[in-house]
Design an enzyme around this catalytic site. Sequence first.
Site, PDB file in Angstrom:
ATOM      1  N   HIS A 206       0.798  -1.232   0.000  1.00 22.45           N
ATOM      2  CA  HIS A 206       0.000   0.000   0.000  1.00 22.45           C
ATOM      3  C   HIS A 206       0.830   1.281   0.000  1.00 22.45           C
ATOM      4  CE1 HIS A 206       0.922  -0.293   4.275  1.00 22.45           C
ATOM      5  NE2 HIS A 206       0.638   0.979   4.374  1.00 22.45           N
TER       6      HIS A 206
HETATM    7  C1  UD1 Z   1      -2.081   4.865   6.360  1.00 17.52           C
HETATM    8  C2  UD1 Z   1      -0.722   5.347   6.867  1.00 17.52           C
HETATM    9  C3  UD1 Z   1       0.306   4.250   6.683  1.00 17.52           C
HETATM   10  C4  UD1 Z   1      -0.158   2.954   7.325  1.00 17.52           C
HETATM   11  C5  UD1 Z   1      -1.523   2.581   6.778  1.00 17.52           C
HETATM   12  C6  UD1 Z   1      -2.047   1.338   7.439  1.00 17.52           C
HETATM   13  C7  UD1 Z   1      -0.291   7.756   6.636  1.00 17.52           C
HETATM   14  C8  UD1 Z   1       0.522   8.772   5.931  1.00 17.52           C
HETATM   15  N1  UD1 Z   1      -0.265   6.509   6.115  1.00 17.52           N
HETATM   16  O1  UD1 Z   1      -1.956   4.643   4.962  1.00 17.52           O
HETATM   17  O2  UD1 Z   1       1.516   4.654   7.293  1.00 17.52           O
HETATM   18  O3  UD1 Z   1       0.777   1.947   7.047  1.00 17.52           O
HETATM   19  O4  UD1 Z   1      -2.437   3.668   7.022  1.00 17.52           O
HETATM   20  O5  UD1 Z   1      -3.184   0.847   6.821  1.00 17.52           O
HETATM   21  O6  UD1 Z   1      -0.918   8.068   7.615  1.00 17.52           O
HETATM   22  N2  UD1 Z   1      -9.213   4.644   2.284  1.00 17.52           N
HETATM   23  C9  UD1 Z   1     -10.338   3.882   2.265  1.00 17.52           C
HETATM   24  N3  UD1 Z   1     -10.949   3.573   3.448  1.00 17.52           N
HETATM   25  C10 UD1 Z   1     -10.482   4.019   4.628  1.00 17.52           C
HETATM   26  C11 UD1 Z   1      -9.335   4.820   4.653  1.00 17.52           C
HETATM   27  C12 UD1 Z   1      -8.698   5.100   3.466  1.00 17.52           C
HETATM   28  O7  UD1 Z   1     -10.804   3.470   1.214  1.00 17.52           O
HETATM   29  O8  UD1 Z   1     -11.085   3.684   5.681  1.00 17.52           O
HETATM   30  C13 UD1 Z   1      -8.534   4.937   1.005  1.00 17.52           C
HETATM   31  C14 UD1 Z   1      -8.841   6.323   0.495  1.00 17.52           C
HETATM   32  O9  UD1 Z   1      -8.891   6.270  -0.882  1.00 17.52           O
HETATM   33  C15 UD1 Z   1      -7.653   7.123   0.905  1.00 17.52           C
HETATM   34  C16 UD1 Z   1      -6.532   6.093   0.817  1.00 17.52           C
HETATM   35  O10 UD1 Z   1      -7.139   4.856   1.188  1.00 17.52           O
HETATM   36  O11 UD1 Z   1      -7.446   8.243   0.130  1.00 17.52           O
HETATM   37  C17 UD1 Z   1      -5.367   6.370   1.693  1.00 17.52           C
HETATM   38  O12 UD1 Z   1      -5.750   6.430   3.068  1.00 17.52           O
HETATM   39  P1  UD1 Z   1      -4.813   7.158   4.121  1.00 17.52           P
HETATM   40  O13 UD1 Z   1      -5.423   7.084   5.471  1.00 17.52           O
HETATM   41  O14 UD1 Z   1      -4.456   8.510   3.623  1.00 17.52           O
HETATM   42  O15 UD1 Z   1      -3.464   6.339   4.073  1.00 17.52           O
HETATM   43  P2  UD1 Z   1      -3.206   4.758   4.023  1.00 17.52           P
HETATM   44  O16 UD1 Z   1      -2.749   4.408   2.664  1.00 17.52           O
HETATM   45  O17 UD1 Z   1      -4.367   3.993   4.584  1.00 17.52           O
END
Ligand code: UD1
Length: 368
Positions: A206
Amino acid sequence: MTKVVHAVGARPNFVKMAPVIKALDERPGFSRSIVHTGQHYDPQLSTEIQNDLGFPAPDRFLGVGSGTHAEQTGRVLIAFEHALIEEAPDLVIVSGDVNSTLGCALAAAKLGIPLAHVEAGLRSFDWTMPEEINRILTDRMSQFLFTHSPEALANLEQEGIEAARVHFVGNTMIDTLRRLAPAARARVAWKAHDVSEHGYLLVTLHRPVNVDDPDRLDALARALAGFAARAPVVFAIHPRTRARLESSGALHKLLETGVRCLQPLGYLDFLSLQGGAGAILTDSGGIQEEASVLGVRCYTLRRSTERPVTVTHGTNVLLGEDLSRIGEIELSGDRTPCMIPLWDGRAGERIASVLAAAYAAEAGRANG
Ligand code: UD1
């Protein structure tokens, strides 16, 4: 009474904070409130994990959701500041290195509220990773830095952080693993995916560096399809990775080659799949640690790791970013669980002891 606010927001925070909350709940003299920022909001990344862990229901949900790094961190900062003004705690505890960690830490520091950081001192020395920025800034603002490995201590010393603020307590993520490993084993989760124990490669990816560039993601999908011709591949796909695989059409190709493409799993099912795997391919931080404790070979698709103890004492092999090295992966049923110092299931208790001693001393000073 010392009032503590525990801040959580993303999937790994629940796993790291559950033992800390439990251990402090068992100490007299502490009251608490749990604030969930809402960085992760999908059930598979939030409520399902909480249910598996028996995580106490958060007292507040801030609903910050997704966005750019600035949007997400900024929303956490503003919403968490409001929560802190209402809660008026004596201490805020954050964990790990996600955007919620930094936003909550900054809000506490600006209000002059003491801060504790669980999993302090990790460094990848790679400033292109958002997590590296989050960790370094959070450590700088913390009064209590709880570390899980000797090199974390060395990193903090090098940055000039006074030793009195740093406490080597062990790994709270491994506390959770040790507590729930028997329940996870009993799930035999691989059976549901028609693969045999030790006979499959478990994959999670991811990190922006691996999944945000369409060409790299396409090459990665081809490498996984290539591996699937040799042995079954079980791919637990994070929502951000799935969205990109869908838009490029690569998801369809993976399915055609027999790669098992799963939704993100709950904690117990995923731990079960890790334990049953012949090997794991990942870019996650926590999985490098969990695989080492389970004794399962872990191949990390990154150019650096902030967890070198998993390479020196564990099962982790740092592949770098060269996708051809995926061909080197060997599946194996051999298990030599690694004993890493203080990764013994008692890190949460050690954190509670440090905080109890610090706040008892403070109460003594206030009374006398
Ligand atoms: C985040 C952390 C990462 C961690 C990971 C664990 C940061 C910078 N990154 O990454 O260090 O390893 O969590 O899982 O904080 N999304 C969903 N559903 C959700 C949340 C997110 O679909 O419940 C999708 C959205 O499109 C979003 C993308 O995932 O834009 C990224 O989510 P985000 O929370 O920004 O970062 P992660 O990739 O989950």
